[in-house]
Write an enzyme that holds these catalytic residues in place. Structure first.
Site, PDB file in Angstrom:
ATOM      1  N   ASP A   1      29.000  35.163  39.820  1.00  0.00           N
ATOM      2  CA  ASP A   1      29.552  36.293  40.588  1.00  0.00           C
ATOM      3  C   ASP A   1      28.779  36.541  41.879  1.00  0.00           C
ATOM      4  O   ASP A   1      28.528  37.683  42.260  1.00  0.00           O
ATOM      5  CB  ASP A   1      29.527  37.575  39.728  1.00  0.00           C
ATOM      6  CG  ASP A   1      30.374  37.436  38.485  1.00  0.00           C
ATOM      7  OD1 ASP A   1      30.051  38.106  37.477  1.00  0.00           O
ATOM      8  OD2 ASP A   1      31.340  36.656  38.514  1.00  0.00           O
TER       9      ASP A   1
ATOM     10  N   HIS B   1      36.612  39.199  40.523  1.00  0.00           N
ATOM     11  CA  HIS B   1      35.653  39.931  39.683  1.00  0.00           C
ATOM     12  C   HIS B   1      35.920  41.422  39.859  1.00  0.00           C
ATOM     13  O   HIS B   1      36.042  41.890  41.005  1.00  0.00           O
ATOM     14  CB  HIS B   1      34.223  39.582  40.110  1.00  0.00           C
ATOM     15  CG  HIS B   1      33.174  40.308  39.351  1.00  0.00           C
ATOM     16  ND1 HIS B   1      32.842  39.982  38.053  1.00  0.00           N
ATOM     17  CD2 HIS B   1      32.409  41.365  39.685  1.00  0.00           C
ATOM     18  CE1 HIS B   1      31.901  40.802  37.631  1.00  0.00           C
ATOM     19  NE2 HIS B   1      31.612  41.667  38.601  1.00  0.00           N
TER      20      HIS B   1
ATOM     21  N   SER C   1      36.674  42.167  43.733  1.00  0.00           N
ATOM     22  CA  SER C   1      36.257  41.218  44.772  1.00  0.00           C
ATOM     23  C   SER C   1      36.794  39.833  44.442  1.00  0.00           C
ATOM     24  O   SER C   1      36.775  39.420  43.280  1.00  0.00           O
ATOM     25  CB  SER C   1      34.722  41.131  44.831  1.00  0.00           C
ATOM     26  OG  SER C   1      34.140  42.407  45.015  1.00  0.00           O
TER      27      SER C   1
ATOM     28  N   ASN D   1      37.281  33.093  42.517  1.00  0.00           N
ATOM     29  CA  ASN D   1      37.252  33.907  41.303  1.00  0.00           C
ATOM     30  C   ASN D   1      37.507  35.344  41.694  1.00  0.00           C
ATOM     31  O   ASN D   1      37.159  35.774  42.798  1.00  0.00           O
ATOM     32  CB  ASN D   1      35.894  33.805  40.609  1.00  0.00           C
ATOM     33  CG  ASN D   1      35.837  34.661  39.343  1.00  0.00           C
ATOM     34  OD1 ASN D   1      36.735  34.621  38.514  1.00  0.00           O
ATOM     35  ND2 ASN D   1      34.772  35.440  39.210  1.00  0.00           N
TER      36      ASN D   1
HETATM   37  C1  GRF Z   1      40.702  41.576  35.096  1.00  0.00           C
HETATM   38  O1  GRF Z   1      39.967  42.780  35.073  1.00  0.00           O
HETATM   39  C2  GRF Z   1      40.014  40.631  36.051  1.00  0.00           C
HETATM   40  O2  GRF Z   1      39.321  41.300  37.081  1.00  0.00           O
HETATM   41  C3  GRF Z   1      39.028  39.948  35.178  1.00  0.00           C
HETATM   42  O3  GRF Z   1      39.738  39.726  33.961  1.00  0.00           O
HETATM   43  C4  GRF Z   1      40.582  40.880  33.734  1.00  0.00           C
HETATM   44  C5  GRF Z   1      41.891  40.456  33.156  1.00  0.00           C
HETATM   45  O4  GRF Z   1      42.514  39.623  34.073  1.00  0.00           O
HETATM   46  N1  GRF Z   1      38.580  38.738  35.803  1.00  0.00           N
HETATM   47  P1  GRF Z   1      43.985  38.967  33.759  1.00  0.00           P
HETATM   48  O5  GRF Z   1      44.911  40.104  33.409  1.00  0.00           O
HETATM   49  O6  GRF Z   1      43.822  38.019  32.584  1.00  0.00           O
HETATM   50  O7  GRF Z   1      44.369  38.284  35.038  1.00  0.00           O
END
Ligand code: GRF
Length: 197
Positions: free
Chosen positions: A144, A108, A135, A106
Site C-alpha cells: 500500500d 485501498h 486511493s 490497486n
Molecule cells: C473495498 O473496500 C476495497 O477498497 C477493498 O476491498 C473492498 C471490497 O472490494 N480493496 P470489492 O467489493 O470486492 O471490489
C-alpha cells in the site's frame, strides 16, 4: 490495452471497471482471476462475458511462491498489459510485483499514506479524522505504498461506524477506479481527485 483484474470477494470494484471498458475506452477486460474459487465476483465477471480463473491459495498452505506460480499461469496466458487488484486480499511477493511494476494498480480504502493495511475505516474513526476515502496507487513491493494515481474523499460523520463509513467510501471507489483506469490505459498519470458528490 489488455486489462486483467484480480479479486477475492464480491468484486464490486471489478464490476465497475469491466462496465467502464466499453466504446472508445482504450482498455479491454481480458480476464478476471481470484484466490478464492467461491468469490462471488467470478460469476458476475462470467455473466459479463469475461473469462475467469481461480487459484485457491489455501491449496498452497503458506507457500506464497508456489501459489503465485500457479496464479501466474492463467494470468499470463491472457497476456495482460495492465493488472488491476480490486478487493484482492493476498499480499504479493516482490518477485510477483516486479513482473508487473509500473502497470499494476490497486485500490485501498484509505487516504494513503494514512492507514496502509487493514481496518482502515475503524482507524480513521478512532483517530477522529474529519475525512476518509480511497486511493488508487501503482503497486510496488512495499504494501500500500506506491505512487498515488487518484484519491476520493468523503466526510466522516459523528455517528459513523466502520460499516457506514465503508459504504460511503465504496460509492466513491466505484467512481474513482474507473476514472483512474480510463486515464492510465492512455498513459495519462495525472492524479484524479474526487470529493463525495
Ligand atoms: C473495498 O473496500 C476495497 O477498497 C477493498 O476491498 C473492498 C471490497 O472490494 N480493496 P470489492 O467489493 O470486492 O471490489
Amino acid at each position: 490495452k489488455r486489462v486483467a483484474i484480480l479479486i477475492s470477494g464480491g468484486g464490486s470494484n471489478m464490476i465497475k471497471l469491466v462496465e467502464s471498458m466499453t466504446g472508445e475506452h482504450a482498455g479491454r477486460a481480458v480476464v478476471v482471476g481470484s484466490n478464492d474459487p467461491d468469490a462471488g465476483g467470478l460469476a458476475k465477471a462470467a455473466a459479463m462475458g469475461v473469462p475467469t480463473f481461480a487459484v485457491d491459495h489455501r491449496a498452497y498452505k503458506g507457500d506464497r511462491a508456489a501459489f503465485e506460480a500457479a496464479l501466474l499461469e492463467p494470468l499470463l496466458a491472457a497476456e495482460p498489459e495492465i493488472l488491476c487488484l480490486a478487493g484482492f486480499m493476498r499480499i504479493l511477493t516482490p518477485e510477483f510485483v516486479s513482473r508487473f511494476e509500473g502497470r499494476m494498480l490497486n485500490i485501498h480504502p484509505s487516504l494513503l499514506p494514512k492507514y496502509p493495511g487493514l481496518h482502515t475505516h475503524q482507524r480513521a474513526i478512532e483517530a477522529g479524522d474529519a475525512e476518509a476515502g480511497a486511493s488508487v496507487h501503482l503497486v510496488t513491493p512495499e504494501l500500500d505504498a506506491g505512487p498515488i494515481l487518484g484519491q476520493a474523499r468523503v466526510p466522516v460523520l459523528p455517528d459513523d461506524t466502520a460499516e457506514t463509513l465503508a459504504a460511503r467510501v465504496l460509492v466513491q471507489e466505484h467512481r474513482l477506479y474507473p476514472e483512474v483506469l480510463r486515464r492510465f490505459v492512455r498513459g495519462d498519470q495525472t492524479p484524479v481527485r474526487l470529493t463525495a458528490a
